[in-house]
Design a protein around this motif. Structure first.
Motif, mmCIF file in Angstrom:
data_model
loop_
_atom_site.group_PDB
_atom_site.id
_atom_site.type_symbol
_atom_site.label_atom_id
_atom_site.label_comp_id
_atom_site.label_asym_id
_atom_site.label_seq_id
_atom_site.Cartn_x
_atom_site.Cartn_y
_atom_site.Cartn_z
ATOM 1 N N TRP A 5 78.677 -8.498 14.996
ATOM 2 C CA TRP A 5 79.349 -7.589 14.068
ATOM 3 C C TRP A 5 80.204 -6.544 14.769
ATOM 4 O O TRP A 5 81.187 -6.038 14.207
ATOM 5 C CB TRP A 5 78.321 -6.888 13.169
ATOM 6 C CG TRP A 5 77.391 -5.938 13.887
ATOM 7 C CD1 TRP A 5 76.135 -6.211 14.333
ATOM 8 C CD2 TRP A 5 77.646 -4.563 14.226
ATOM 9 N NE1 TRP A 5 75.579 -5.102 14.935
ATOM 10 C CE2 TRP A 5 76.471 -4.078 14.878
ATOM 11 C CE3 TRP A 5 78.719 -3.694 14.039
ATOM 12 C CZ2 TRP A 5 76.379 -2.771 15.345
ATOM 13 C CZ3 TRP A 5 78.619 -2.397 14.510
ATOM 14 C CH2 TRP A 5 77.459 -1.947 15.148
ATOM 15 N N TRP A 6 79.868 -6.240 16.022
ATOM 16 C CA TRP A 6 80.523 -5.128 16.707
ATOM 17 C C TRP A 6 81.675 -5.557 17.614
ATOM 18 O O TRP A 6 82.289 -4.722 18.262
ATOM 19 C CB TRP A 6 79.491 -4.371 17.552
ATOM 20 C CG TRP A 6 78.533 -5.253 18.315
ATOM 21 C CD1 TRP A 6 77.257 -5.583 17.940
ATOM 22 C CD2 TRP A 6 78.777 -5.913 19.555
ATOM 23 N NE1 TRP A 6 76.684 -6.413 18.883
ATOM 24 C CE2 TRP A 6 77.596 -6.630 19.885
ATOM 25 C CE3 TRP A 6 79.861 -5.972 20.440
ATOM 26 C CZ2 TRP A 6 77.489 -7.401 21.042
ATOM 27 C CZ3 TRP A 6 79.758 -6.734 21.588
ATOM 28 C CH2 TRP A 6 78.584 -7.436 21.876
ATOM 29 N N GLU A 9 85.181 -3.838 17.193
ATOM 30 C CA GLU A 9 85.242 -2.384 17.019
ATOM 31 C C GLU A 9 86.281 -1.783 17.971
ATOM 32 O O GLU A 9 86.468 -2.250 19.092
ATOM 33 C CB GLU A 9 83.874 -1.756 17.309
ATOM 34 C CG GLU A 9 82.743 -2.287 16.448
ATOM 35 C CD GLU A 9 82.870 -1.931 14.978
ATOM 36 O OE1 GLU A 9 83.434 -0.850 14.674
ATOM 37 O OE2 GLU A 9 82.412 -2.725 14.138
ATOM 38 N N THR A 46 87.288 2.204 14.368
ATOM 39 C CA THR A 46 86.229 1.774 13.451
ATOM 40 C C THR A 46 84.866 2.321 13.849
ATOM 41 O O THR A 46 83.889 2.101 13.144
ATOM 42 C CB THR A 46 86.150 0.242 13.414
ATOM 43 O OG1 THR A 46 85.897 -0.246 14.747
ATOM 44 C CG2 THR A 46 87.457 -0.359 12.905
ATOM 45 N N MET A 47 84.795 3.008 14.977
ATOM 46 C CA MET A 47 83.526 3.551 15.456
ATOM 47 C C MET A 47 83.785 4.800 16.282
ATOM 48 O O MET A 47 84.765 4.862 17.027
ATOM 49 C CB MET A 47 82.791 2.509 16.301
ATOM 50 C CG MET A 47 81.458 2.969 16.887
ATOM 51 S SD MET A 47 80.616 1.639 17.790
ATOM 52 C CE MET A 47 79.954 0.685 16.422
ATOM 53 N N LEU A 85 77.719 11.537 9.245
ATOM 54 C CA LEU A 85 77.458 10.100 9.126
ATOM 55 C C LEU A 85 77.961 9.569 7.786
ATOM 56 O O LEU A 85 78.595 8.509 7.713
ATOM 57 C CB LEU A 85 75.965 9.818 9.256
ATOM 58 C CG LEU A 85 75.318 9.921 10.634
ATOM 59 C CD1 LEU A 85 73.808 9.656 10.520
ATOM 60 C CD2 LEU A 85 75.937 8.938 11.616
ATOM 61 N N GLU A 89 81.060 6.973 7.140
ATOM 62 C CA GLU A 89 80.804 5.707 6.445
ATOM 63 C C GLU A 89 81.779 5.498 5.291
ATOM 64 O O GLU A 89 82.248 4.377 5.056
ATOM 65 C CB GLU A 89 79.363 5.679 5.935
ATOM 66 C CG GLU A 89 78.971 4.357 5.289
ATOM 67 C CD GLU A 89 77.539 4.346 4.815
ATOM 68 O OE1 GLU A 89 76.995 3.235 4.605
ATOM 69 O OE2 GLU A 89 76.948 5.428 4.620
ATOM 70 N N LYS A 94 81.718 3.626 11.794
ATOM 71 C CA LYS A 94 80.329 3.710 12.248
ATOM 72 C C LYS A 94 80.225 4.777 13.336
ATOM 73 O O LYS A 94 81.231 5.173 13.935
ATOM 74 C CB LYS A 94 79.863 2.350 12.783
ATOM 75 C CG LYS A 94 80.054 1.198 11.804
ATOM 76 C CD LYS A 94 79.758 -0.131 12.463
ATOM 77 C CE LYS A 94 80.197 -1.290 11.591
ATOM 78 N NZ LYS A 94 81.677 -1.426 11.527
ATOM 79 N N ILE A 96 78.009 6.008 16.871
ATOM 80 C CA ILE A 96 77.003 5.847 17.911
ATOM 81 C C ILE A 96 76.846 7.171 18.636
ATOM 82 O O ILE A 96 77.773 7.982 18.692
ATOM 83 C CB ILE A 96 77.334 4.710 18.913
ATOM 84 C CG1 ILE A 96 78.613 4.992 19.687
ATOM 85 C CG2 ILE A 96 77.422 3.377 18.196
ATOM 86 C CD1 ILE A 96 78.910 3.967 20.792
ATOM 87 N N GLY A 193 70.613 6.068 10.402
ATOM 88 C CA GLY A 193 71.884 5.412 10.126
ATOM 89 C C GLY A 193 72.841 5.350 11.290
ATOM 90 O O GLY A 193 73.978 4.879 11.147
ATOM 91 N N ALA A 195 74.545 3.733 14.341
ATOM 92 C CA ALA A 195 74.790 2.299 14.556
ATOM 93 C C ALA A 195 74.409 1.837 15.952
ATOM 94 O O ALA A 195 74.386 0.625 16.216
ATOM 95 C CB ALA A 195 76.257 1.980 14.290
ATOM 96 N N ALA A 252 71.382 -2.994 16.781
ATOM 97 C CA ALA A 252 72.219 -1.862 17.183
ATOM 98 C C ALA A 252 73.210 -2.264 18.272
ATOM 99 O O ALA A 252 72.925 -3.139 19.105
ATOM 100 C CB ALA A 252 71.341 -0.725 17.688
#
Length: 559
Positions: A5-6, A9, A46-47, A85, A89, A94, A96, A193, A195, A252
């Motif tokens: 999924w990552w 990013e 995106t992160m 967070l 979202e 996301k 970290i 929550g 990531a 994660a």
């Protein structure tokens, strides 16, 4: 395609202390991060990686944590972070966090209890050694300079161990109970929550338990701690357990700061069953210095082909073991890339900043953007050591003086390499304090910032900022997204020495990236062309012949 999924990013690193002040104290805060989320999203990000905001005395700017499960009041509250967070979202971003588990602050309650009560269970959470002769237990040198051993107050001949600053005592990972405490803390954040994590100094967890001295490698009669306390046999036990007890349970994303990992061990770190999702590619991060332990000794005599070879070798090694690299030009521990890779100030321009962005953005792996990099921010020039905050810079300055450097020479080295270069306040506009704050910032602004700010660059479609936004659009374009994630990486090896070029291919799709990192024009042949997606500087293509001006770049695409 078996992708995670990552894997597509685009990550933006926020150094909160220097990002945006909203409560008028000269220190950035969580509300400032919330206020700038739309700006970050517009970069194609995106992160967000948030550098430490845990409770801390700030000896090492948050990497000395006194409470893992609370926010330092200067940044806000835990509720503020939860709101951050939530707001991230809403924008499809996301978050970290930094995970600092090699050491704590000496103000952490565990360490306070360990000092106050020698029989406390918390004494075994750290590393204490009794010396029979009253001298330090061995001759290991800490990464920030001086002995790794600090005398325990009131206990003759007893010492505690620190890889970094004396105020950062190392945790004893040999203690299973300590490890379980760490895992519970990590899972608490993941439940909230978060990531994933950028994992700090992770290769230092295991030390050689013989604690033996080695021949000195400096005039201080000490030896670098990395020779006995980095990537040591047995670290796999800790890292496998850490992964199983935390990261795997939450799917994660984890990005390891894994300095010094040999190629032979890379599969253990980022292979299909590796400890982490990715590790940073540091193969060229210190290309500008002769010795990373004593970087005051000055610049190395590297060439563009050395940079190219380091970058491509790292990619080949990762690809061979089906691993992922996090690709970086800058971070909170490094000087600004324009100043580092382009020593001649005449060429430290917006055009060069865009060429450097092109160089790394489409490599296999995850692109990381450090705050201000997308503006082309540069190093400062300080006139006195009193203007510095970074503990490592100050230590290196005094060590340079002790080894015979003049104050002028020592200061020049610190100006070039100081971590404070990356930590100057974010430049939102051209006002006195850069729109970062309406009061004097905690760290003096950079002094080479004309036209290098968000306000000016948003108004200029040819700016570095707009260029980063364009790169983000290409990476997330449906025509190129899968290619950016899974495309085969092919270095272009027959180019001139100053040109870094590579291709990404997926089926009939091709991206070709070409960057000339010298001030001189170059001309060469190229078989695969395609449409021009972006260009930097003057480039011309005529019947498979490419001409590029100095510090130029081009991205070509075949759909």
């Amino acid at each position: 395609m078996n992708t995670k999924w990552w894997q597509n990013e685009v990550v933006y690193q926020v150094y909160p202390r220097s990002f945006q002040d909203t409560n008028h104290d000269g220190i950035g805060d969580i509300q400032g991060m919330i206020n700038r989320l739309d700006y970050i999203k517009d970069l194609g990000v995106t992160m967000i990686w948030v550098s430490p905001i845990y409770k801390s005395p700030m000896v090492d700017m948050g990497y000395d944590i006194s409470d893992y499960q609370d926010i330092d009041p200067q940044f806000g509250t835990l509720d503020d972070f939860k709101r951050f967070l939530s707001e991230a979202e809403k924008r499809g971003i996301k978050v970290i966090m930094d995970l600092v588990i090699n050491h704590t602050s000496d103000q952490h309650q565990w360490f306070i209890d360990a000092l106050e009560h020698p029989d406390s269970e918390y004494r075994d959470y750290y590393i204490f050694k009794q010396s029979d002769d009253g001298k330090a237990p061995n001759n290991w040198r800490s990464i920030f300079g001086g002995s790794t051993w600090e005398p325990v107050p009131g206990e003759q001949g007893n010492y505690y161990f620190h890889t970094f600053a004396p105020q950062q005592p190392d945790l004893n990972w040999e203690n299973p109970k300590l490890r379980q405490e760490i895992y519970q803390m990590i899972n608490w954040w993941l439940e909230m929550g978060v990531a994933g994590f950028r994992v700090d100094a992770i290769t230092h967890l295991k030390k050689d338990l013989d604690w033996a001295s080695l021949p000195a490698d400096g005039i201080d009669d000490l030896v670098a701690v990395v020779k006995k306390g980095q990537n040591r046999p047995g670290i796999d036990l800790f890292l496998n357990e850490l992964k199983a007890a935390t990261f795997d349970k939450y799917d994660a994303l984890t990005v390891g700061e894994a300095y010094g990992v040999p190629d032979s061990d890379l599969e253990k770190y980022v292979g299909p069953e590796g400890y982490f999702s990715a590790i940073f590619d540091f193969s060229y991060m210190n290309i500008d210095v002769q010795n990373t332990d004593e970087w005051y000794r000055g610049r190395s005599t590297w060439q563009i082909k050395d940079l190219r070879q380091a970058m491509f070798n790292a990619q080949r090694t990762a690809i061979d073991i089906k691993g992922t690299l996090a690709n970086v030009l800058e971070n909170h521990d490094q000087p600004r890339v324009l100043s580092k890779l382009v020593p001649n100030k005449a060429y430290q321009t917006a055009q060069t900043a865009k060429a450097l962005a092109t160089m790394y953005y489409f490599l296999p792996g995850l692109p990381f953007i450090y705050q201000g990099q997308e503006l082309g921010m540069k190093n400062f020039e300080r006139q006195d050591i009193a203007e510095f905050n970074d503990v490592s810079s100050i230590n290196n300055y005094h060590e340079a003086l002790e080894t015979g450097y003049s104050k002028e020479a020592a200061l020049a080295s610190i100006n070039a390499k100081s971590r404070d270069n990356a930590r100057t306040p974010m430049q939102w506009d051209d006002s006195e304090f850069g729109g970062f704050s309406d009061v004097t910032p905690w760290l003096k602004m950079g002094n080479d910032r004309q036209g290098i700010n968000v306000s000016d660059e948003q108004a200029d479609t040819s700016s570095v900022l707009h260029y980063y936004q364009k790169l983000g659009q290409i990476r997330h374009d449906e025509n190129w997204e899968k290619l950016a994630v899974s495309g085969v990486f092919t270095p272009l090896t027959s180019l001139p020495d100053t040109v870094i070029g590579y291709q990404r291919t997926l089926g009939q799709q091709v991206l070709t990236i070409l960057v000339n990192l010298s001030p001189n024009n170059v001309r060469f042949g190229l078989v695969q062309i395609g449409e021009q997606l972006v260009t930097v500087g003057d480039t011309a293509i005529n019947q498979h012949r490419v001409t590029m001006s100095g510090y130029s770049a081009i991205v070509l695409g075949v759909k």
